[in-house]
Design a protein around this motif. Structure first.
Motif, mmCIF file in Angstrom:
data_model
loop_
_atom_site.group_PDB
_atom_site.id
_atom_site.type_symbol
_atom_site.label_atom_id
_atom_site.label_comp_id
_atom_site.label_asym_id
_atom_site.label_seq_id
_atom_site.Cartn_x
_atom_site.Cartn_y
_atom_site.Cartn_z
ATOM 1 N N LEU B 690 -19.352 -9.400 6.491
ATOM 2 C CA LEU B 690 -18.682 -8.151 6.115
ATOM 3 C C LEU B 690 -18.092 -7.538 7.371
ATOM 4 C CD1 LEU B 690 -21.388 -6.537 3.794
ATOM 5 C CD2 LEU B 690 -19.222 -7.532 3.065
ATOM 6 N N GLU B 691 -17.046 -6.789 7.176
ATOM 7 C CA GLU B 691 -16.513 -6.001 8.282
ATOM 8 C C GLU B 691 -17.548 -4.925 8.605
ATOM 9 O OE1 GLU B 691 -12.549 -3.313 9.092
ATOM 10 O OE2 GLU B 691 -12.580 -4.628 7.348
ATOM 11 N N ASN B 692 -17.758 -4.633 9.880
ATOM 12 C CA ASN B 692 -18.742 -3.607 10.242
ATOM 13 C C ASN B 692 -18.435 -2.311 9.519
ATOM 14 O OD1 ASN B 692 -20.242 -5.210 11.927
ATOM 15 N ND2 ASN B 692 -18.995 -4.737 13.733
ATOM 16 N N TYR B 693 -19.474 -1.662 9.040
ATOM 17 C CA TYR B 693 -19.243 -0.484 8.211
ATOM 18 C C TYR B 693 -20.214 0.645 8.550
ATOM 19 C CZ TYR B 693 -23.090 -2.502 5.442
ATOM 20 O OH TYR B 693 -24.284 -3.021 5.039
ATOM 21 N N TYR B 694 -19.957 1.776 7.957
ATOM 22 C CA TYR B 694 -20.796 2.969 8.138
ATOM 23 C C TYR B 694 -21.629 3.161 6.884
ATOM 24 C CZ TYR B 694 -17.904 4.382 12.128
ATOM 25 O OH TYR B 694 -17.262 4.454 13.330
ATOM 26 N N PRO B 697 -27.489 7.304 6.569
ATOM 27 C CA PRO B 697 -28.754 6.858 7.149
ATOM 28 C C PRO B 697 -29.945 7.113 6.225
ATOM 29 C CG PRO B 697 -27.969 8.843 8.242
ATOM 30 C CD PRO B 697 -26.889 8.409 7.310
ATOM 31 N N SER B 718 -23.702 12.460 5.585
ATOM 32 C CA SER B 718 -23.387 11.960 6.914
ATOM 33 C C SER B 718 -23.357 10.437 6.865
ATOM 34 C CB SER B 718 -24.449 12.429 7.922
ATOM 35 O OG SER B 718 -24.109 12.016 9.224
ATOM 36 N N TYR B 719 -22.587 9.854 7.757
ATOM 37 C CA TYR B 719 -22.460 8.392 7.808
ATOM 38 C C TYR B 719 -22.544 7.952 9.251
ATOM 39 C CZ TYR B 719 -20.613 9.557 3.271
ATOM 40 O OH TYR B 719 -20.489 10.082 2.027
ATOM 41 N N ILE B 720 -23.301 6.913 9.488
ATOM 42 C CA ILE B 720 -23.432 6.409 10.857
ATOM 43 C C ILE B 720 -23.131 4.913 10.858
ATOM 44 C CG2 ILE B 720 -25.111 8.169 11.540
ATOM 45 C CD1 ILE B 720 -27.281 5.996 11.207
ATOM 46 N N PRO B 721 -22.809 4.359 12.021
ATOM 47 C CA PRO B 721 -22.556 2.921 12.064
ATOM 48 C C PRO B 721 -23.789 2.155 11.569
ATOM 49 C CG PRO B 721 -21.867 3.954 14.121
ATOM 50 C CD PRO B 721 -22.601 5.003 13.337
ATOM 51 N N SER B 723 -26.614 -0.309 11.472
ATOM 52 C CA SER B 723 -27.263 -0.922 12.632
ATOM 53 C C SER B 723 -27.328 -2.439 12.502
ATOM 54 C CB SER B 723 -28.648 -0.328 12.862
ATOM 55 O OG SER B 723 -29.519 -0.769 11.862
ATOM 56 N N GLN B 725 -24.884 -5.470 12.390
ATOM 57 C CA GLN B 725 -23.476 -5.759 12.604
ATOM 58 C C GLN B 725 -23.194 -7.232 12.313
ATOM 59 O OE1 GLN B 725 -21.847 -3.897 16.081
ATOM 60 N NE2 GLN B 725 -22.395 -1.945 15.196
ATOM 61 N N THR B 775 -29.389 -2.244 22.748
ATOM 62 C CA THR B 775 -27.988 -2.575 22.485
ATOM 63 C C THR B 775 -27.350 -1.570 21.546
ATOM 64 O OG1 THR B 775 -28.541 -3.944 20.592
ATOM 65 C CG2 THR B 775 -28.425 -5.052 22.711
ATOM 66 N N GLY B 776 -28.164 -0.744 20.928
ATOM 67 C CA GLY B 776 -27.633 0.273 20.024
ATOM 68 C C GLY B 776 -27.573 -0.168 18.584
ATOM 69 N N LEU B 780 -27.690 -8.536 14.409
ATOM 70 C CA LEU B 780 -26.335 -9.054 14.342
ATOM 71 C C LEU B 780 -26.376 -10.308 13.467
ATOM 72 C CD1 LEU B 780 -23.402 -8.907 15.555
ATOM 73 C CD2 LEU B 780 -24.208 -10.490 17.310
#
Lengths: 482, 1065
Positions: B690-694, B697, B718-721, B723, B725, B775-776, B780
């Motif tokens: 998938l394309e990285n998404y938000y 949480p 709220s939307y966050i990246p 985790s 990827q 790595t935040g 992956l």
């Protein structure tokens, strides 16, 4: 017959063409459930809530609360931390918090990138400033507890798998530069406000001043933190004066008690790992502190009042008394007004300006008495200050300032209490007395690194070793080397 | 099996006919030596030509022959071929003898192709209907256990509808799917659970969709174990294929309909009861504490003398109630408004709790064949009541299939299956529903003490604090339910034509659907102790799969020695699913556990689609029934991979050599059959890119039992990246395998051995690689990992005694699977599969898959446990908790299944044993009943002990603990020291089980007109021996890759006793 075969082949080729064009396949695989891009204001809301609830208010604070004897761990992980087996040295103990801090830093970095010069929202200065302020807060919390941590190479998932550690000194420089940049951004012209997405200050035009005060307040806190290395008490006072002037402006996250529940309360309902700390009770008792009757209550399943001995409780739930100020709506403070006044009080004491110190201390104690989940009055504080605090201040100013700060931090501000304690010990000021007998050789000087790095990042694994360094190695600002 | 044989022969021979000049007609009947009945489908061929006919459903044939024709050849797959010289007679009747070397030798291979087993260059194994239903198991997974070599089936519990994990020849994916593809009547269907149990430390089990298949509907199961066998199925087939053929009217004699009814009733009891200590009361360090979870209190008989609660002593309760000689005060009874004074007594809370479950199933089917086609209809009902309160399952199945001959070339048919099930479950692990029966103190009367306070059904009374609910309160208040509706089926058209002499073309087009909807409810009612105002989770999925398969098959008998077959085809799979969830937190009031009563409601939905499109082909060449060469290729294009990595090609090649066809070996009396085989194949598995998404949480996990923060908050979201990827360079993981085997049969087939070795290497495994938190991101999705598996399989049968009246058959299935993790992505040492922070189940480099990871004992270099030498310390002489590491390997050394059958006239006695040798599991329940002081090992608290190990200086431990002067030592050891060492919870779970035992009497002759009856008595899961103490080794958490290895307050296994009968007329 050949014709039949041709028809079959043609039909198959047709099906092939129909079903496998790349665009059609892309369309089938399209993620219709999640957005691939959102604006900074929608991200920063959770960065605030995570900074308060998860980073300042939860696990890190629960363990600090045990180490600082605000509470006694009486069950499971709480108990192990209390008796210093397993938990203080295990890489898994703070792993969730470690990951949460870096995740949140990554979210903040995403916002900062979006709102910086080459980003989609390059004129969104206030959101940028708020993100920088929160990043400074998160980063300082991280290094205060864990010491040298990955920073320069961190937050690049898929590019750098094993970030190197940076010195705490360098990280602190970053903290200050973030706060300075934030203050600069708060003073730029912009018309973009967060509105309801700002859970701390409400997001109107006036909120930007409050955010700026928070940035100054954090500068005061972190300048004081480095006192062993570089004492700048005048600066502390200068920054503190630019910060909150009353508890109305302090940086706190309020919980509505339903979709947001206060962490210490939730920790009780979900885990019930804490008992009332005997040593903390005794300290208040010695001062006839009116908070004595407000801080604790019997456990609902026992009904009788019993204090848990520090370092040697029975591992039994439902026996010891519990905190009475943990309630579903008790706020979490990113930075409280009483802390600002305590910082000033300490700075004045250090500068030997005792009357200013006393005035600040009085404001601090009064504000602490009036915390929403305590609910004492200014008059109560006045009486207490005169009868108990002032005489003690007069005999040992630093001790009384720091002890009052320690009391005021019960129980939401345990991390700051833990940082203060380590700084004071490093500076030779043994003014707060902890009684857990395990502290003789097993007081945690720091928290362990998170297991996710210990297992996958060789740099952190080497720094972690077997984890026993937490009892011996102080962080840099407390006189350590790493 | 004969029905399939018939079908195959029918198809092959349908085109063989011809009309020539100067012919005359020969007719006749072919009958079987076994029952004297006509045999349908026998090929009658003029030797040296392709002129021939096949017998009709009554065994009659008609053939035109010319004067130059000399010999007729009669052949039928499971019968000995016969050659009859042609004279001038117009009628030739023959009797055919069964060919014992050929019985059951036709198997269904990939994409509906039936092949003679002897022609295969890879291993397949077949399980027949009798073996499946012999003991009335309602779950197809359970019914297959112990009957197939190399197939490991791990049930989670004995609860109705409980999930099982089926893995063929080891795992290929760390965190993805390792279970085989199921194909029912040509249609690939879903078999995995729609919801993974994730970490499996909270909530309840979720059934897997293989449950929808009714074992009674099955004609046979063919297992394609290796990649070569399955390669034609492409990207879905790397885990093997389970090909299920359901019952149909196809093999029946034309004529009147056949009605079959069968009934099974079985009674289930808990398979094992833990051994408890019965001396000591609730409490800690010898002191009675009426709300403690521990049973480290005083002796039960001494409770009346307890200073705080005893009736013989002065305390606040005797002050209130007066002296209560011989009794003690139980506050829970006081809460219940009863007389709180109790005479000490010992209770077995485990036995008190469990009830006798029962299962009733009825199956009715009608089938008929006519000259124009055939049909079958079936309905069945299974009703199960579990051994635990308020558990059970009701399942209804209906099926229909039919086929009609449209003309001499075309046949059309369909198969349709419907299933509906309703399952009531219980939660486990940290939401353990049965913690009370497992671990309540012997002094506490769990069943006899009311479970809520009078007048308020939502305030529980329980023996301990914490978050566990009273097991008796649960039935009225908590709900874990699954409601499933499932339909799968397909329609098809077959075309068959004789192109010219010896060439047959067959075309088939099939379109099918598999669709289900499942609705789950997890409810902790108002007053639940982990969430005092209750929480409700409603969630479900609607799934549908469309499958279109077109194949063209060309057979060419080039000459009498050489046969050629080519096949090409196209397959499209398109699946779509939509899921929803709604969570309601905090009910306004008790008694109405509904989303409408919740104060906070959050909801979500998710939709996804997948398409997989394959073109495939195969070429087969056989020479003299001796050499068989087969090559296949398939190209798949899948939607769920990145744009440039969507298309993959998978080849396979296999060779079979039947040595007994060699002139020198042909007539050996002792060697009936010998075949060598070898194959090579590559098959892959796709991930989902998938394309990285938000995302919004979540705040679950860690210390939180329910989410403390729930968006939207007051209308704000709220939307966050995310985790997790995704690597844009994701490519499919590949499995390269080869296998070699030898199949030997001796002494007129009385003894046979089939040995197979296979080696697979899985590279570029796709999984979410855990990242360093710094790595935040947390993981992956990328390629990174390598697994190698070596499998030795032995299938052996022997018939030691065989007379007309008595026959003794033995069947063995042995497999040793060694599944090693060779590589993981750089920097990754392990992959989390489930469990806690520690212990957890994970994949680790250099170990077999999976392993259990957790804190270990501190050991010296020789592996001895090191104890603390610190006189005066509470833990003096006790072991220490060391570094976390691998503390257990789950894989067994081998699994041996054995079936022993005695047949005496019409009576048969059959037993299936299974021996799992080696392998370890985490047994949380065992560790916890030690920790609580409830297990029998904690019975002795008065003797001294020396913990086995060495002192830090290396000398053997001689530190004596326990005894009268050291009364706390035992509690310290179990509750404070060993409880912290995960390794202590690791147990070998080898076992020998008598899986099935059945006694069946089949009346030899119809008891009334055409009515045949069989009756049976049976038992299932009779545990004979296990290395694991207290609980059944087949008790575990999780319906995913951690299944079978992790147990903690898990739901128990059952032993079943039952009877059944079947009537056919």
């Amino acid at each position: 017959m050949k014709k039949k075969i041709n028809i079959v082949l043609a039909a198959m080729l047709l099906m092939l063409a129909w079903s496998c064009s790349q665009d059609i396949m892309d369309d089938i695989n399209k993620n219709v459930n999640d957005p691939t891009n959102v604006s900074a204001n929608l991200i920063i809301t959770d960065a605030m809530i995570t900074s308060a609830f998860s980073i300042t208010g939860s696990d890190l604070a629960f363990y600090a609360s045990i180490y600082m004897e605000h509470n006694v761990g009486i069950w499971n992980q709480g108990y192990s931390a209390e008796i210093r087996t397993g938990e203080p040295i295990s890489a898994t103990t703070y792993n969730n918090s470690w990951n949460t801090m870096y995740n949140n830093l990554y979210n903040l970095k995403t916002i900062i990138e979006k709102c910086s010069e080459d980003g989609d929202e390059s004129d969104n200065y206030y959101t940028l400033g708020i993100a920088q302020t929160l990043m400074a807060h998160n980063l300082a919390t991280l290094t205060d507890l864990m010491g040298d941590v990955p920073w320069e190479e961190a937050l690049q998932p898929g590019f750098i798998y094993t970030p190197k550690l940076d010195n705490q000194e360098e990280i602190y420089a970053e903290v200050f530069s973030l706060l300075d940049a934030a203050i600069e951004n708060f003073n730029k012209e912009s018309i973009i406000y967060l509105g309801a997405q700002d859970f701390i200050y409400g997001g109107n035009a006036a909120s930007i001043k409050d955010w700026e005060k928070l940035a100054y307040g954090l500068k005061a806190r972190y300048t004081m933190r480095l006192s062993l290395k570089d004492a700048q008490y005048g600066k502390v006072i200068e920054y503190a004066n630019k910060s909150f002037a009353s508890s109305a402006g302090q940086a706190q996250l309020n919980y509505n008690g339903s979709t947001m529940v206060s962490p210490f309360y939730k920790f009780f309902t979900d885990r019930d790992y804490f008992g009332a700390s005997e040593s903390f009770y005794n300290k208040l008792d010695a001062r006839n502190d009116p908070r004595l009757d407000l801080f604790w209550e019997p456990h609902p399943s026992s009904g009788s009042f019993l204090l848990a001995p520090n370092g040697s409780p029975d591992q039994v739930q439902g026996l010891y008394s519990i905190s009475a100020i943990s309630n579903p709506t008790a706020p979490t403070y990113l930075l409280s007004y009483h802390e600002i006044e305590f910082l000033k009080a300490e700075a004045y004491v250090r500068l030997n300006q005792l009357s200013d110190a006393k005035a600040a201390l009085k404001k601090a104690v009064t504000a602490a008495f009036q915390k929403v989940n305590i609910g004492l009055t200014a008059d109560d504080a006045e009486e207490y200050f005169t009868d108990e605090v002032e005489p003690r201040f007069n005999s040992n100013a630093l001790s009384e300032v720091m002890n009052q700060k320690y009391f005021a931090f019960f129980e939401e501000e345990a991390i700051e209490a833990y940082c203060d304690y380590r700084r004071l010990r490093a500076m030779g000021d043994n003014v707060i007395q902890l009684v857990n007998p395990k502290n003789v050789d097993r007081f945690p000087q720091r928290y362990t690194y998170g297991n996710s790095d210990v297992t996958t990042n060789v740099n952190v694994r080497e720094a972690y070793g077997d984890g026993s360094y937490v009892f011996t190695e102080k962080v840099w600002w407390a006189g350590g080397t790493r | 099996m004969r029905k399939i044989t018939f079908m195959l022969v029918f198809l092959l021979a349908a085109g063989i006919s011809g009309v020539f000049a100067q012919t005359r007609t020969v007719t006749g009947k072919v009958t079987s030596s076994q029952d004297g009945e006509g045999i349908p489908g026998v090929t009658v061929r003029v030797k040296g030509t392709t002129i021939g006919a096949i017998t009709n459903l009554d065994g009659f044939y008609e053939l035109n022959v010319r004067p130059d024709h000399r010999t007729l050849v009669f052949s039928y797959v499971s019968m000995k071929s016969q050659e009859v010289p042609l004279g001038t007679e117009v009628s030739i009747n023959i009797v055919m003898e069964p060919d014992i070397f050929q019985i059951d030798e036709v198997v269904v291979t990939a994409l509906g192709i039936s092949k003679e087993k002897k022609s295969l260059g890879y291993a397949v194994q077949t399980v027949g209907d009798e073996e499946l239903v012999r003991t009335g198991n309602a779950n197809i997974m359970g019914a297959m256990q112990g009957k197939i070599a190399g197939v490991d089936i791990k049930p989670s519990s004995g609860m109705p509808g409980a999930s099982s994990q089926m893995v063929i020849r080891g795992a290929r994916s760390f965190t993805g799917n390792n279970t085989p593809l199921y194909v029912v009547d040509g249609m690939p269907i879903a078999s995995t659970a729609p919801y993974s149990t994730g970490n499996s430390v909270t909530g309840s089990d979720v059934a897997n969709r293989a449950l929808d298949i009714n074992p009674a509907d099955i004609e046979s199961i063919d297992i394609l174990k290796g990649q070569a066998a399955a390669a034609l199925y492409g990207i879905r087939a790397s885990n093997g294929v389970v090909i299920i053929t359901t019952k149909s009217g196809r093999g029946l004699a034309a004529g009147k309909p056949v009605v079959t009814f069968n009934h099974n009733t079985s009674f289930d009891v808990v398979s094992r009861t833990p051994d408890y200590q019965t001396t000591y009361a609730q409490g800690s360090y010898g002191v009675y504490q009426p709300t403690a979870s521990y049973s480290w209190g005083p002796k039960i008989v001494d409770l009346p003398d307890d200073p705080n609660y005893g009736g013989n002593t002065d305390n606040q309760y005797t002050a209130e109630w007066g002296e209560q000689k011989g009794k003690y005060y139980v506050p829970q009874l006081d809460q219940a408004g009863l007389n709180p004074w109790l005479t000490p007594q010992v209770y077995n809370n485990w036995d008190d709790y469990f009830q006798t479950g029962h299962t009733v199933s009825n199956n009715l089917s009608v089938s008929q064949a006519t000259s124009e086609g055939n049909f079958a209809l079936g309905i069945s009902m299974t009703d199960q009541k579990g051994i635990a309160l308020a558990t059970g399952m009701k399942r209804y199945n209906a099926k229909a299939s039919g086929e009609r001959n449209l003309n001499k070339n075309f046949t059309a048919g369909f198969s349709a299956n419907f299933s509906k099930s309703n399952i009531d479950k219980l939660s486990g692990a940290n939401d353990g529903s049965l913690t009370g029966p497992l671990a309540a103190p012997s002094s506490y009367n769990l069943k006899g003490t009311p479970y809520h306070i009078p007048g308020n059904p939502y305030r529980q009374i329980y023996f301990r604090g914490g978050s566990f609910d009273n097991s008796y309160w649960i039935p009225d208040n908590n709900t874990f339910n699954e409601l499933n509706n499932r339909f799968f089926g397909n329609g098809y058209v077959n075309y068959i034509a004789n192109l010219s002499e010896g060439m047959i073309l067959r075309l088939r087009y099939q379109a099918g659907v598999d669709t289900y909807s499942t609705h789950l409810q997890d409810i902790f009612g108002f007053g639940a102790r982990n969430n005092s105002q209750g929480v409700i989770d409603n969630y479900g999925t609607t799934y549908s799969l469309f499958n279109s398969t077109a194949t063209a098959n060309f057979d060419w008998k080039i000459n009498s020695d050489l046969e050629f077959n080519a096949m090409i085809g196209n397959e499209i799979n398109h699946s779509s699913s939509k899921s929803y969830w709604e969570t309601g937190t905090d009910f306004n009031f008790g008694g109405w556990n509904h989303i409408g009563n919740a104060k906070i409601v959050t909801a979500g939905e998710s939709q996804s689609e997948f398409r997989d499109m394959g073109v495939f082909g195969s070429l087969a060449l056989s020479w003299k029934s001796m050499l068989f060469l087969n090559a296949t290729g398939r190209n798949d294009i899948v939607s769920q991979m990145p744009r440039d990595n969507r298309t993959f090609f998978y080849p396979s090649v296999s060779l079979g050599f039947v040595a007994t066809e060699l002139p020198g070996l042909e007539d050996l009396s002792w060697l009936s059959f010998a075949k060598l085989r070898a194959s090579y194949a590559e098959v892959g598995q796709a991930g989902r890119y998938l394309e990285n998404y938000y995302l919004t949480p979540g705040y679950s996990g860690g210390f939180w039992l329910s989410e403390p923060i729930q968006y939207p908050i007051g209308g704000v979201n709220s939307y966050i990246p995310n985790s997790t990827q995704y690597d844009p360079n994701l490519k499919p993981q590949n499995t390269v395998s080869y296998e070699v085997g030898v199949d030997l049969k001796f002494f007129e087939n009385r003894f046979g051995v089939d040995y197979n070795f296979s080696h697979q290497t899985v590279t570029d495994q796709i999984f979410p690689v855990p990242l360093a938190g710094s790595t935040g991101a947390s993981q992956l999705v990328m390629n990174g990992g390598k697994v190698q598996t070596d499998v030795h399989e032995v299938m052996m049968y022997v018939t030691p005694v065989k007379t007309n009246a008595f026959q003794w058959d033995l069947n063995f299935n042995y497999a040793a699977v060694e599944n090693n993790v060779i590589e993981l992505a750089e920097g990754v040492e392990s992959i989390f599969l489930g469990g806690f922070v520690t212990p957890q189940v994970r994949a680790g480099i250099g170990y077999t898959y999976p392993v259990i990871y957790g804190t270990s004992f501190v050991r010296d270099d020789d592996g001895n446990v090191v104890v603390i030498d610190n006189p005066g310390a509470w833990n003096h002489g006790m072991p220490m908790s060391g570094e976390p590491g691998v503390i257990g390997e789950v894989s067994p050394k081998f699994i041996l299944g054995a079936t022993n059958t005695f047949r005496f006239k019409d009576l048969s006695l059959s037993a299936v044993f299974e021996w799992k040798n080696g392998g370890e599991m985490y047994s949380g329940s065992n560790g916890l009943i030690d920790l609580y002081g409830m297990s029998a090992v904690t019975e002795d608290r008065e003797s001294t002990f020396i913990f086995k190990g060495v002192k830090p200086d290396g000398t053997p431990n001689d530190i004596v603990r326990g005894g009268p002067n050291d009364p706390d030592a035992y509690q310290d050891l179990y509750a404070n020291v060993l409880s912290d060492i995960d390794e202590y919870y690791i147990h070998d779970n080898s076992f020998v089980k008598l899986r099935e035992l059945s006694l069946r009497y089949q009346f030899a002759k119809p008891i009334y007109k055409t009515m045949n009856i069989g009756v049976s008595l049976y038992a299932r899961n009779i545990l004979l021996w296990t290395a694991l103490r207290n609980i059944d080794p087949e008790t575990s958490q999780g319906n995913n890759n951690m299944g079978g290895s992790f147990e903690r307050f898990s739901l128990p296994q059952t032993t079943s006793y039952g009877f059944g009968f079947d009537i056919t007329f």
